[in-house]
Design a protein around this motif. Structure first.
Motif, PDB file in Angstrom:
ATOM      1  N   GLY A   1       5.238   2.791  -7.456  1.00  0.00           N
ATOM      2  CA  GLY A   1       6.093   2.088  -6.491  1.00  0.00           C
ATOM      3  C   GLY A   1       5.635   0.688  -6.149  1.00  0.00           C
ATOM      4  N   MET A   2       5.044  -0.013  -7.116  1.00  0.00           N
ATOM      5  CA  MET A   2       4.589  -1.368  -6.831  1.00  0.00           C
ATOM      6  C   MET A   2       4.778  -2.265  -8.048  1.00  0.00           C
ATOM      7  SD  MET A   2       0.442  -0.791  -6.798  1.00  0.00           S
ATOM      8  CE  MET A   2       0.486   0.570  -5.665  1.00  0.00           C
ATOM      9  N   SER A   3       4.670  -3.554  -7.794  1.00  0.00           N
ATOM     10  CA  SER A   3       4.762  -4.517  -8.888  1.00  0.00           C
ATOM     11  C   SER A   3       3.484  -4.455  -9.719  1.00  0.00           C
ATOM     12  CB  SER A   3       4.938  -5.937  -8.340  1.00  0.00           C
ATOM     13  OG  SER A   3       3.749  -6.370  -7.696  1.00  0.00           O
ATOM     14  N   LEU A   4       3.554  -4.979 -10.927  1.00  0.00           N
ATOM     15  CA  LEU A   4       2.377  -4.999 -11.791  1.00  0.00           C
ATOM     16  C   LEU A   4       1.270  -5.844 -11.157  1.00  0.00           C
ATOM     17  CD1 LEU A   4       1.046  -4.119 -14.393  1.00  0.00           C
ATOM     18  CD2 LEU A   4       2.139  -6.048 -15.543  1.00  0.00           C
ATOM     19  N   ALA A   5       1.631  -6.949 -10.534  1.00  0.00           N
ATOM     20  CA  ALA A   5       0.631  -7.807  -9.883  1.00  0.00           C
ATOM     21  C   ALA A   5      -0.099  -7.044  -8.779  1.00  0.00           C
ATOM     22  CB  ALA A   5       1.296  -9.060  -9.323  1.00  0.00           C
ATOM     23  N   ASN A   6       0.642  -6.326  -7.935  1.00  0.00           N
ATOM     24  CA  ASN A   6      -0.003  -5.555  -6.872  1.00  0.00           C
ATOM     25  C   ASN A   6      -0.836  -4.418  -7.436  1.00  0.00           C
ATOM     26  OD1 ASN A   6       0.726  -7.019  -4.625  1.00  0.00           O
ATOM     27  ND2 ASN A   6       2.684  -5.962  -4.406  1.00  0.00           N
ATOM     28  N   TRP A   7      -0.369  -3.818  -8.516  1.00  0.00           N
ATOM     29  CA  TRP A   7      -1.118  -2.745  -9.153  1.00  0.00           C
ATOM     30  C   TRP A   7      -2.469  -3.268  -9.641  1.00  0.00           C
ATOM     31  CZ3 TRP A   7      -2.326  -1.290 -14.355  1.00  0.00           C
ATOM     32  CH2 TRP A   7      -2.667   0.047 -14.519  1.00  0.00           C
ATOM     33  N   PHE A   8      -2.461  -4.448 -10.287  1.00  0.00           N
ATOM     34  CA  PHE A   8      -3.705  -5.057 -10.739  1.00  0.00           C
ATOM     35  C   PHE A   8      -4.633  -5.382  -9.565  1.00  0.00           C
ATOM     36  CE2 PHE A   8      -1.869  -6.398 -14.981  1.00  0.00           C
ATOM     37  CZ  PHE A   8      -2.794  -5.712 -15.739  1.00  0.00           C
ATOM     38  N   LYS A   9      -4.070  -5.917  -8.478  1.00  0.00           N
ATOM     39  CA  LYS A   9      -4.893  -6.234  -7.308  1.00  0.00           C
ATOM     40  C   LYS A   9      -5.544  -4.982  -6.745  1.00  0.00           C
ATOM     41  CE  LYS A   9      -1.589  -8.940  -5.552  1.00  0.00           C
ATOM     42  NZ  LYS A   9      -0.843  -9.741  -4.568  1.00  0.00           N
ATOM     43  N   ASN A  10      -4.790  -3.888  -6.684  1.00  0.00           N
ATOM     44  CA  ASN A  10      -5.366  -2.632  -6.191  1.00  0.00           C
ATOM     45  C   ASN A  10      -6.488  -2.151  -7.103  1.00  0.00           C
ATOM     46  OD1 ASN A  10      -3.757  -2.482  -3.928  1.00  0.00           O
ATOM     47  ND2 ASN A  10      -2.250  -1.128  -4.856  1.00  0.00           N
ATOM     48  N   LEU A  11      -6.291  -2.240  -8.412  1.00  0.00           N
ATOM     49  CA  LEU A  11      -7.345  -1.854  -9.354  1.00  0.00           C
ATOM     50  C   LEU A  11      -8.602  -2.701  -9.148  1.00  0.00           C
ATOM     51  CD1 LEU A  11      -5.473  -1.310 -12.743  1.00  0.00           C
ATOM     52  CD2 LEU A  11      -6.460   0.431 -11.261  1.00  0.00           C
ATOM     53  N   ALA A  12      -8.423  -3.994  -8.969  1.00  0.00           N
ATOM     54  CA  ALA A  12      -9.558  -4.897  -8.785  1.00  0.00           C
ATOM     55  C   ALA A  12     -10.295  -4.569  -7.486  1.00  0.00           C
ATOM     56  CB  ALA A  12      -9.081  -6.347  -8.772  1.00  0.00           C
ATOM     57  N   ARG A  13      -9.552  -4.305  -6.414  1.00  0.00           N
ATOM     58  CA  ARG A  13     -10.187  -3.944  -5.139  1.00  0.00           C
ATOM     59  C   ARG A  13     -10.978  -2.640  -5.272  1.00  0.00           C
ATOM     60  NH1 ARG A  13      -4.902  -5.782  -2.842  1.00  0.00           N
ATOM     61  NH2 ARG A  13      -5.352  -7.804  -1.888  1.00  0.00           N
ATOM     62  N   GLU A  14     -10.389  -1.660  -5.947  1.00  0.00           N
ATOM     63  CA  GLU A  14     -11.078  -0.380  -6.152  1.00  0.00           C
ATOM     64  C   GLU A  14     -12.354  -0.575  -6.971  1.00  0.00           C
ATOM     65  OE1 GLU A  14      -8.202   2.235  -7.951  1.00  0.00           O
ATOM     66  OE2 GLU A  14      -6.902   2.187  -6.197  1.00  0.00           O
ATOM     67  N   ALA A  15     -12.305  -1.424  -7.986  1.00  0.00           N
ATOM     68  CA  ALA A  15     -13.474  -1.682  -8.813  1.00  0.00           C
ATOM     69  C   ALA A  15     -14.592  -2.330  -7.994  1.00  0.00           C
ATOM     70  CB  ALA A  15     -13.108  -2.566 -10.005  1.00  0.00           C
ATOM     71  N   LEU A  16     -14.230  -3.275  -7.128  1.00  0.00           N
ATOM     72  CA  LEU A  16     -15.245  -3.911  -6.273  1.00  0.00           C
ATOM     73  C   LEU A  16     -15.867  -2.879  -5.325  1.00  0.00           C
ATOM     74  CD1 LEU A  16     -13.546  -7.302  -5.341  1.00  0.00           C
ATOM     75  CD2 LEU A  16     -15.547  -6.968  -6.795  1.00  0.00           C
ATOM     76  N   LYS A  17     -15.028  -2.037  -4.725  1.00  0.00           N
ATOM     77  CA  LYS A  17     -15.546  -1.015  -3.801  1.00  0.00           C
ATOM     78  C   LYS A  17     -16.509  -0.064  -4.502  1.00  0.00           C
ATOM     79  CE  LYS A  17     -11.675  -1.019  -0.580  1.00  0.00           C
ATOM     80  NZ  LYS A  17     -10.530  -0.262  -0.052  1.00  0.00           N
ATOM     81  N   ARG A  18     -16.204   0.315  -5.749  1.00  0.00           N
ATOM     82  CA  ARG A  18     -17.110   1.195  -6.506  1.00  0.00           C
ATOM     83  C   ARG A  18     -18.472   0.550  -6.723  1.00  0.00           C
ATOM     84  NH1 ARG A  18     -12.428   2.313  -9.530  1.00  0.00           N
ATOM     85  NH2 ARG A  18     -13.121   0.913 -11.185  1.00  0.00           N
ATOM     86  N   LYS A  19     -18.498  -0.781  -6.750  1.00  0.00           N
ATOM     87  CA  LYS A  19     -19.763  -1.505  -6.938  1.00  0.00           C
ATOM     88  C   LYS A  19     -20.431  -1.814  -5.592  1.00  0.00           C
ATOM     89  CE  LYS A  19     -19.961  -3.922 -10.760  1.00  0.00           C
ATOM     90  NZ  LYS A  19     -20.572  -4.852 -11.433  1.00  0.00           N
ATOM     91  N   GLY A  20     -19.845  -1.321  -4.501  1.00  0.00           N
ATOM     92  CA  GLY A  20     -20.418  -1.553  -3.187  1.00  0.00           C
ATOM     93  C   GLY A  20     -20.093  -2.907  -2.600  1.00  0.00           C
ATOM     94  N   ILE A  21     -19.046  -3.536  -3.099  1.00  0.00           N
ATOM     95  CA  ILE A  21     -18.616  -4.848  -2.625  1.00  0.00           C
ATOM     96  C   ILE A  21     -17.330  -4.687  -1.833  1.00  0.00           C
ATOM     97  CG2 ILE A  21     -17.882  -7.176  -3.306  1.00  0.00           C
ATOM     98  CD1 ILE A  21     -19.449  -6.658  -5.969  1.00  0.00           C
ATOM     99  N   GLU A  22     -17.301  -5.195  -0.608  1.00  0.00           N
ATOM    100  CA  GLU A  22     -16.093  -5.103   0.209  1.00  0.00           C
ATOM    101  C   GLU A  22     -15.144  -6.234  -0.197  1.00  0.00           C
ATOM    102  OE1 GLU A  22     -13.368  -3.578   2.607  1.00  0.00           O
ATOM    103  OE2 GLU A  22     -15.303  -2.653   2.181  1.00  0.00           O
ATOM    104  N   PRO A  23     -13.951  -5.880  -0.703  1.00  0.00           N
ATOM    105  CA  PRO A  23     -12.994  -6.906  -1.135  1.00  0.00           C
ATOM    106  C   PRO A  23     -12.537  -7.785   0.035  1.00  0.00           C
ATOM    107  CG  PRO A  23     -12.335  -4.733  -1.897  1.00  0.00           C
ATOM    108  CD  PRO A  23     -13.455  -4.533  -0.927  1.00  0.00           C
ATOM    109  N   LYS A  24     -12.349  -9.045  -0.257  1.00  0.00           N
ATOM    110  CA  LYS A  24     -11.802  -9.993   0.718  1.00  0.00           C
ATOM    111  C   LYS A  24     -10.352 -10.252   0.362  1.00  0.00           C
ATOM    112  CE  LYS A  24     -16.205 -12.318   1.271  1.00  0.00           C
ATOM    113  NZ  LYS A  24     -16.932 -13.586   1.127  1.00  0.00           N
ATOM    114  N   GLY A  25      -9.561 -10.442   1.380  1.00  0.00           N
ATOM    115  CA  GLY A  25      -8.158 -10.790   1.146  1.00  0.00           C
ATOM    116  C   GLY A  25      -7.285  -9.664   0.704  1.00  0.00           C
TER     117      GLY A  25
END
Length: 63
Positions: A39-63
């Motif tokens: 239920g999202m655009s490809l751009a938002n899907w990519f942003k969610n993936l990137a945020r999840e990847a940062l969180k897995r590395k212990g980095i809190e996403p900004k923005g």
């Protein structure tokens, strides 16, 4: 008469810069299907993936 110059770049409230990438059309089709199923655009899907990847590395996403 005084002339004031203004910085025309948005500060915080404007649009984010674009990020362009090349994707094989067959892969793009698969990604579009997955994003649509969630239920999202490809751009938002990519942003969610990137945020999840940062969180897995212990980095809190900004923005």
């Amino acid at each position: 008469m005084s002339i004031t110059s203004r910085d025309k770049k948005p500060k915080g409230g404007g649009q984010s810069p674009q990020f362009k990438m090349r994707i094989d059309p067959a892969l793009r089709e698969q990604l579009d299907v997955e994003a649509t199923e969630q239920g999202m655009s490809l751009a938002n899907w990519f942003k969610n993936l990137a945020r999840e990847a940062l969180k897995r590395k212990g980095i809190e996403p900004k923005g």
